[in-house]
Scaffold this motif. Structure first.
Motif, short mmCIF file in Angstrom:
data_model
loop_
_atom_site.label_atom_id
_atom_site.label_comp_id
_atom_site.label_asym_id
_atom_site.label_seq_id
_atom_site.Cartn_x
_atom_site.Cartn_y
_atom_site.Cartn_z
N ASN A 145 -10.05 16.97 -1.78
CA ASN A 145 -8.97 16.67 -2.72
C ASN A 145 -8.41 15.27 -2.52
OD1 ASN A 145 -9.21 19.25 -3.78
ND2 ASN A 145 -7.55 20.10 -2.52
N ILE A 146 -8.31 14.85 -1.26
CA ILE A 146 -7.81 13.51 -0.97
C ILE A 146 -8.75 12.46 -1.55
CG2 ILE A 146 -7.40 11.84 0.87
CD1 ILE A 146 -6.33 14.12 2.59
N VAL A 147 -10.06 12.67 -1.33
CA VAL A 147 -11.04 11.70 -1.83
C VAL A 147 -11.05 11.70 -3.35
CG1 VAL A 147 -13.48 11.09 -1.90
CG2 VAL A 147 -12.47 11.91 0.22
N ASP A 200 -18.43 1.68 -0.44
CA ASP A 200 -18.12 0.83 -1.59
C ASP A 200 -16.90 1.39 -2.33
OD1 ASP A 200 -18.22 -1.10 -3.51
OD2 ASP A 200 -19.85 -0.16 -4.66
N PHE A 201 -15.75 1.30 -1.71
CA PHE A 201 -14.53 1.81 -2.33
C PHE A 201 -13.32 1.18 -1.64
CE2 PHE A 201 -15.92 4.65 1.04
CZ PHE A 201 -14.79 4.77 1.84
N THR A 202 -12.19 1.34 -2.28
CA THR A 202 -10.93 0.81 -1.75
C THR A 202 -10.03 1.97 -1.38
OG1 THR A 202 -11.09 -1.14 -3.19
CG2 THR A 202 -8.93 -0.65 -2.21
N VAL A 203 -9.45 1.91 -0.20
CA VAL A 203 -8.58 2.97 0.28
C VAL A 203 -7.12 2.53 0.17
CG1 VAL A 203 -8.01 4.46 2.22
CG2 VAL A 203 -10.36 3.69 1.89
N ASP A 204 -6.32 3.37 -0.47
CA ASP A 204 -4.89 3.04 -0.58
C ASP A 204 -4.21 3.29 0.76
OD1 ASP A 204 -3.50 5.87 -0.67
OD2 ASP A 204 -5.27 5.99 -1.96
N PRO A 205 -3.09 2.64 1.01
CA PRO A 205 -2.39 2.75 2.31
C PRO A 205 -2.07 4.19 2.71
CG PRO A 205 -1.49 0.95 1.04
CD PRO A 205 -2.42 1.67 0.12
N GLU A 206 -1.66 5.01 1.76
CA GLU A 206 -1.29 6.39 2.06
C GLU A 206 -2.49 7.20 2.57
OE1 GLU A 206 0.58 10.37 -0.16
OE2 GLU A 206 0.36 8.47 -1.24
N THR A 207 -3.62 7.06 1.87
CA THR A 207 -4.83 7.78 2.27
C THR A 207 -5.34 7.29 3.62
OG1 THR A 207 -5.46 8.09 -0.05
CG2 THR A 207 -7.19 8.37 1.60
N LYS A 208 -5.26 5.97 3.81
CA LYS A 208 -5.71 5.39 5.08
C LYS A 208 -4.88 5.90 6.24
CE LYS A 208 -6.63 0.95 7.33
NZ LYS A 208 -6.60 -0.54 7.18
N ALA A 209 -3.58 5.98 6.05
CA ALA A 209 -2.69 6.47 7.11
C ALA A 209 -2.98 7.92 7.45
CB ALA A 209 -1.23 6.30 6.67
N GLN A 210 -3.25 8.74 6.42
CA GLN A 210 -3.55 10.14 6.64
C GLN A 210 -4.86 10.30 7.39
OE1 GLN A 210 -1.73 13.07 5.81
NE2 GLN A 210 -3.30 13.85 7.22
N ALA A 211 -5.87 9.52 7.01
CA ALA A 211 -7.18 9.58 7.66
C ALA A 211 -7.08 9.16 9.12
CB ALA A 211 -8.17 8.68 6.93
N GLN A 212 -6.32 8.12 9.39
CA GLN A 212 -6.15 7.65 10.76
C GLN A 212 -5.45 8.70 11.62
OE1 GLN A 212 -4.07 3.93 10.01
NE2 GLN A 212 -5.96 2.73 10.22
N ALA A 213 -4.49 9.40 11.04
CA ALA A 213 -3.78 10.45 11.78
C ALA A 213 -4.70 11.63 12.06
CB ALA A 213 -2.56 10.92 10.98
#
Length: 215
Positions: free
Chosen positions: A81-83, A114-127
């Motif tokens: 769902n996030i992706v 080949d995609f751009t990650v928004d800050p919110e999604t990046k933060a969630q993935a890192q956590a």
């Protein structure tokens, strides 16, 4: 993978049983006293209730297996769902139509990078992949090993089968990904194999060989 529990059956052979003569209370006491005085041996009551630990029954922990499966599926769907949400902002309806039907396409897409990650999604993935996170090396490897133990009931004879199943699953994941998996997946792979080696040692499996030794 279904695992059948091992049932041990004990039987009592009474065919050669012979009743011993009944002694009076007085006679028995005198005989025991005399025997003890002559031999110096102290007689103690034997423990007839001792259990033969060499015979064990291993039952799969079906409740834990189902719990782990349900949790895994929920987390996987959450990731999808996030992706989907992230990609819908970039490619519109295309992402939903493709990714909604086949989750394998998501992994192949992510592998390309080949995609751009928004800050919110990046933060969630890192956590999620950080220490203590659901997809971290420690937590993921622990779940895999817990699942292997639960599905076999801790049966040492099934440990190698569980490890082989993991190796096969990892290889399939690489094929789905389209090549070598990310570093965190490789670290998880190493942690799981180390865990299997430790369990083999714990179970006292003498002929166990680690994957590195087999190579």
């Amino acid at each position: 993978m279904s695992v059948e529990s091992i049932n041990s059956v004990s039987s009592i052979n009474t065919g050669n049983y012979q009743a011993s003569p009944v002694a009076t209370k007085k006679d028995t006491a005198e005989e025991v006293k005399s025997s003890s005085e002559n031999s110096g041996v102290v007689y103690e009551k034997s423990d007839s209730a001792k259990v033969d630990n060499s015979k064990k029954t291993y039952k799969p922990n079906t409740a834990l297996v189902q719990q782990l499966k349900a949790d895994q599926e929920a987390q996987k769907q959450n990731l999808i769902n996030i992706v989907n949400k992230m990609m819908s902002k970039q490619t519109g309806a295309y992402a939903t139509s493709v990714f909604g039907s086949d989750s394998d396409d998501i992994w192949k897409f992510l592998a390309k990078g080949d995609f751009t990650v928004d800050p919110e999604t990046k933060a969630q993935a890192q956590a999620d992949i950080a220490e203590g996170g659901y997809w971290s090396v420690e937590e993921t490897s622990k779940r895999i090993l817990d699942f292997a133990t639960a599905i076999t009931g801790g049966d040492p004879s099934k440990l190698e089968n569980m490890r082989d199943a993991f190796l096969k699953g990892y290889k399939q994941a690489e094929e789905t990904w389209g090549g070598k998996l990310p570093e965190i997946s490789q670290k998880t792979y190493d942690a799981v194999l180390k865990g299997f080696d430790e369990k083999a040692k714990e179970y006292g499996i003498e002929d166990w060989k680690s994957v590195s030794e087999q190579a």
